[in-house]
Design an enzyme around this catalytic site. Sequence first.
Site, PDB file in Angstrom:
ATOM      1  N   HIS A  95      -8.296  -3.315  -4.729  1.00 21.36           N
ATOM      2  CA  HIS A  95      -6.889  -3.492  -5.296  1.00 21.36           C
ATOM      3  C   HIS A  95      -6.757  -3.078  -6.925  1.00 21.36           C
ATOM      4  O   HIS A  95      -6.867  -1.815  -6.834  1.00 21.36           O
ATOM      5  CB  HIS A  95      -6.667  -5.099  -4.956  1.00 21.36           C
ATOM      6  CG  HIS A  95      -5.428  -5.448  -4.883  1.00 21.36           C
ATOM      7  ND1 HIS A  95      -4.107  -4.699  -5.385  1.00 21.36           N
ATOM      8  CD2 HIS A  95      -4.598  -6.885  -5.182  1.00 21.36           C
ATOM      9  CE1 HIS A  95      -2.904  -5.632  -5.163  1.00 21.36           C
ATOM     10  NE2 HIS A  95      -3.158  -6.733  -5.324  1.00 21.36           N
ATOM     11  N   HIS A 110      -3.968   3.894   0.995  1.00 16.03           N
ATOM     12  CA  HIS A 110      -3.433   2.984   0.867  1.00 16.03           C
ATOM     13  C   HIS A 110      -3.373   2.101   2.352  1.00 16.03           C
ATOM     14  O   HIS A 110      -3.036   2.663   3.304  1.00 16.03           O
ATOM     15  CB  HIS A 110      -2.050   3.210   0.508  1.00 16.03           C
ATOM     16  CG  HIS A 110      -1.085   1.934  -0.326  1.00 16.03           C
ATOM     17  ND1 HIS A 110      -0.363   1.129   0.630  1.00 16.03           N
ATOM     18  CD2 HIS A 110      -1.205   1.512  -1.331  1.00 16.03           C
ATOM     19  CE1 HIS A 110      -0.095   0.226  -0.204  1.00 16.03           C
ATOM     20  NE2 HIS A 110      -0.337   0.515  -1.557  1.00 16.03           N
ATOM     21  N   ASP A 113      -2.872   4.230  -8.680  1.00 14.25           N
ATOM     22  CA  ASP A 113      -3.926   3.932  -9.612  1.00 14.25           C
ATOM     23  C   ASP A 113      -4.780   5.400 -10.128  1.00 14.25           C
ATOM     24  O   ASP A 113      -5.393   5.485 -11.271  1.00 14.25           O
ATOM     25  CB  ASP A 113      -5.124   3.094  -9.009  1.00 14.25           C
ATOM     26  CG  ASP A 113      -4.816   1.551  -8.844  1.00 14.25           C
ATOM     27  OD1 ASP A 113      -4.042   1.140  -9.665  1.00 14.25           O
ATOM     28  OD2 ASP A 113      -4.961   1.250  -7.954  1.00 14.25           O
TER      29      ASP A 113
HETATM   30  N1  COA Z   1     -11.797   7.373   0.172  1.00 15.61           N
HETATM   31  C1  COA Z   1     -12.361   7.805   1.214  1.00 15.61           C
HETATM   32  N2  COA Z   1     -12.171   7.493   2.521  1.00 15.61           N
HETATM   33  C2  COA Z   1     -11.129   6.327   2.568  1.00 15.61           C
HETATM   34  C3  COA Z   1     -10.558   5.955   1.449  1.00 15.61           C
HETATM   35  C4  COA Z   1     -10.898   6.407   0.025  1.00 15.61           C
HETATM   36  N3  COA Z   1     -10.198   6.149  -0.959  1.00 15.61           N
HETATM   37  N4  COA Z   1      -9.625   5.163   1.787  1.00 15.61           N
HETATM   38  C5  COA Z   1      -9.535   5.016   3.200  1.00 15.61           C
HETATM   39  N5  COA Z   1     -10.471   5.922   3.645  1.00 15.61           N
HETATM   40  C6  COA Z   1     -10.977   6.064   4.975  1.00 15.61           C
HETATM   41  C7  COA Z   1     -12.264   5.128   5.410  1.00 15.61           C
HETATM   42  O1  COA Z   1     -13.163   5.317   4.937  1.00 15.61           O
HETATM   43  C8  COA Z   1     -11.929   4.742   6.819  1.00 15.61           C
HETATM   44  O2  COA Z   1     -12.501   6.118   7.501  1.00 15.61           O
HETATM   45  P1  COA Z   1     -13.097   5.701   8.950  1.00 15.61           P
HETATM   46  O3  COA Z   1     -11.834   5.182   9.776  1.00 15.61           O
HETATM   47  O4  COA Z   1     -13.597   6.960   9.198  1.00 15.61           O
HETATM   48  O5  COA Z   1     -14.123   4.623   8.674  1.00 15.61           O
HETATM   49  C9  COA Z   1     -10.131   5.081   6.884  1.00 15.61           C
HETATM   50  O6  COA Z   1      -9.859   5.803   5.828  1.00 15.61           O
HETATM   51  C10 COA Z   1      -9.507   3.827   6.981  1.00 15.61           C
HETATM   52  O7  COA Z   1      -9.708   3.084   5.708  1.00 15.61           O
HETATM   53  P2  COA Z   1      -9.871   1.431   5.607  1.00 15.61           P
HETATM   54  O8  COA Z   1     -10.352   1.145   4.427  1.00 15.61           O
HETATM   55  O9  COA Z   1     -10.179   0.921   6.965  1.00 15.61           O
HETATM   56  O10 COA Z   1      -8.133   1.227   5.593  1.00 15.61           O
HETATM   57  P3  COA Z   1      -7.241   0.313   4.785  1.00 15.61           P
HETATM   58  O11 COA Z   1      -5.858   0.306   5.270  1.00 15.61           O
HETATM   59  O12 COA Z   1      -8.019  -0.888   4.730  1.00 15.61           O
HETATM   60  O13 COA Z   1      -7.273   0.874   3.221  1.00 15.61           O
HETATM   61  C11 COA Z   1      -7.640   0.724   1.038  1.00 15.61           C
HETATM   62  C12 COA Z   1      -6.480   0.595   2.162  1.00 15.61           C
HETATM   63  C13 COA Z   1      -6.729   0.729  -0.318  1.00 15.61           C
HETATM   64  C14 COA Z   1      -8.472  -0.434   0.942  1.00 15.61           C
HETATM   65  C15 COA Z   1      -8.392   1.997   0.985  1.00 15.61           C
HETATM   66  O14 COA Z   1      -7.681   3.229   1.206  1.00 15.61           O
HETATM   67  C16 COA Z   1      -9.447   2.294  -0.131  1.00 15.61           C
HETATM   68  O15 COA Z   1     -10.386   1.525  -0.042  1.00 15.61           O
HETATM   69  N6  COA Z   1      -8.934   3.112  -1.332  1.00 15.61           N
HETATM   70  C17 COA Z   1      -9.738   2.977  -2.522  1.00 15.61           C
HETATM   71  C18 COA Z   1      -9.297   1.776  -3.405  1.00 15.61           C
HETATM   72  C19 COA Z   1      -7.956   1.903  -4.024  1.00 15.61           C
HETATM   73  O16 COA Z   1      -7.624   2.945  -4.622  1.00 15.61           O
HETATM   74  N7  COA Z   1      -7.296   0.806  -3.942  1.00 15.61           N
HETATM   75  C20 COA Z   1      -5.871   0.490  -4.545  1.00 15.61           C
HETATM   76  C21 COA Z   1      -5.117   0.481  -3.566  1.00 15.61           C
HETATM   77  S1  COA Z   1      -3.376   0.805  -4.326  1.00 15.61           S
END
Ligand code: COA
Length: 382
Positions: A229, A268, A319
């Site tokens: 987050h 996201h 971010d």
């Molecule tokens: N880098 C690499 N791969 C990513 C990614 C990232 N930043 N964000 C998502 N993915 C990939 C995941 O590995 C997953 O791949 P898979 O299906 O092969 O396992 C897929 O995309 C779905 O990701 P998931 O984490 O399950 O989706 P989510 O909806 O829960 O994700 C976040 C949302 C924000 C948690 C995720 O994008 C993330 O962890 N981003 C990095 C942290 C970040 O920047 N947070 C700020 C958000 S505003």
Amino acid sequence: MSENNTEIRKGLNGVVVDYTAVSKVNPETNSLTYRGYPVQELVEHCSFEDVAYLLWNGELPTWREFQEFGQRERALRPVTRGLLDLIASLPKTAHPMDVVRTAVSWLGTQDVTNEDNGSDTVRRTGLSLLAKLPAIIAYDMRRRHNLEFIPPSRTRDIASNFLYMCFGDGPDSPANNMDDVKAFDQSLILYAEHSFNASTFTGRVITSTTSDVYSAVTGAIGALKGALHGGANEAVMHNFLEVDDPAKAEQWVLDKADNKQKIMGFGHRVYKKGDSRVPSMEKAMRRTAANHDGDKWVQMYDNMQAAMEKRTGILPNLDFPAGPTYYMLGIDIPFFTPIFVMARVVGWTAHIVEQNESNALIRPLSAYNGEDQRVVEENIGR
Ligand code: COA
């Protein structure tokens, strides 16, 4: 053993929990509106103070309302010796998010209106937190450099006052550079609100038990700290520093992608076609770079973004441009997420008002997948 027929939505993914009139995230049109106004327009035409007023009151302020609001906010800026002593007593090894969380919790113990969840009181508490958080964060940053507290200004706006409390009034201070203040102010607008994100939802859950606003904000700060987050803006800059060379950015991204490692600042939960806040923040980042010899970080930004899109199709979130912008302004990396708190406290408290006004205890169900029922006497070891 498990309740197999139940559909589990891990992470509440795709679950609509309640109505809100505070903001709308529309991933289809890649848009975000605060009280109906597109955030990109607010960034171009408004100050963070206008936006705080809008989020709390539902309308943009008139000139007179803006003046009154500013006066009230500035009058609430001073912090007590007790609060400064509390901050000074905390270990410098503690993450600044832990300090800001502790400070907000402590403020709750000092406020005799703490148990009143009426909307006017909650909005007043929100304004008080908005006014005091910059001093808390700036002092925590300065004390780690063995520098004295700079008391808040009575004349500066929120963005320039924060930069002034961090860096003073000298000719090189970003507080005296209009472009820097503008970029920082715009980041606060973009960070101020984002519907039912994890920290806002945490605040709403706590509020739903009829607990107080300080408890809700303290809990929300805890949720924001995580790297998935708010903590992502710090992680982004650590990555930039690790790569350190724009020519190495592409390979760095590809290696991470090959190892299935997440890269902070990308992806996201709601936006899948790009984060609507990124173009505005990216513009602010490029302007800041032009003033601060930051070409290297812009190249790094461009190269990482291009490599990530080519390899995974995953786009940056707010971010990603915010991290390097704060770094170029001279802010210490561990303070990037506390700045997010400074802005998001407005959204949190707007949601706390909304939750209080139409409350239902938030208490979901779970599907049990542990042991079947057992008899104690058959298993106790004596
Ligand atoms: N880098 C690499 N791969 C990513 C990614 C990232 N930043 N964000 C998502 N993915 C990939 C995941 O590995 C997953 O791949 P898979 O299906 O092969 O396992 C897929 O995309 C779905 O990701 P998931 O984490 O399950 O989706 P989510 O909806 O829960 O994700 C976040 C949302 C924000 C948690 C995720 O994008 C993330 O962890 N981003 C990095 C942290 C970040 O920047 N947070 C700020 C958000 S505003």
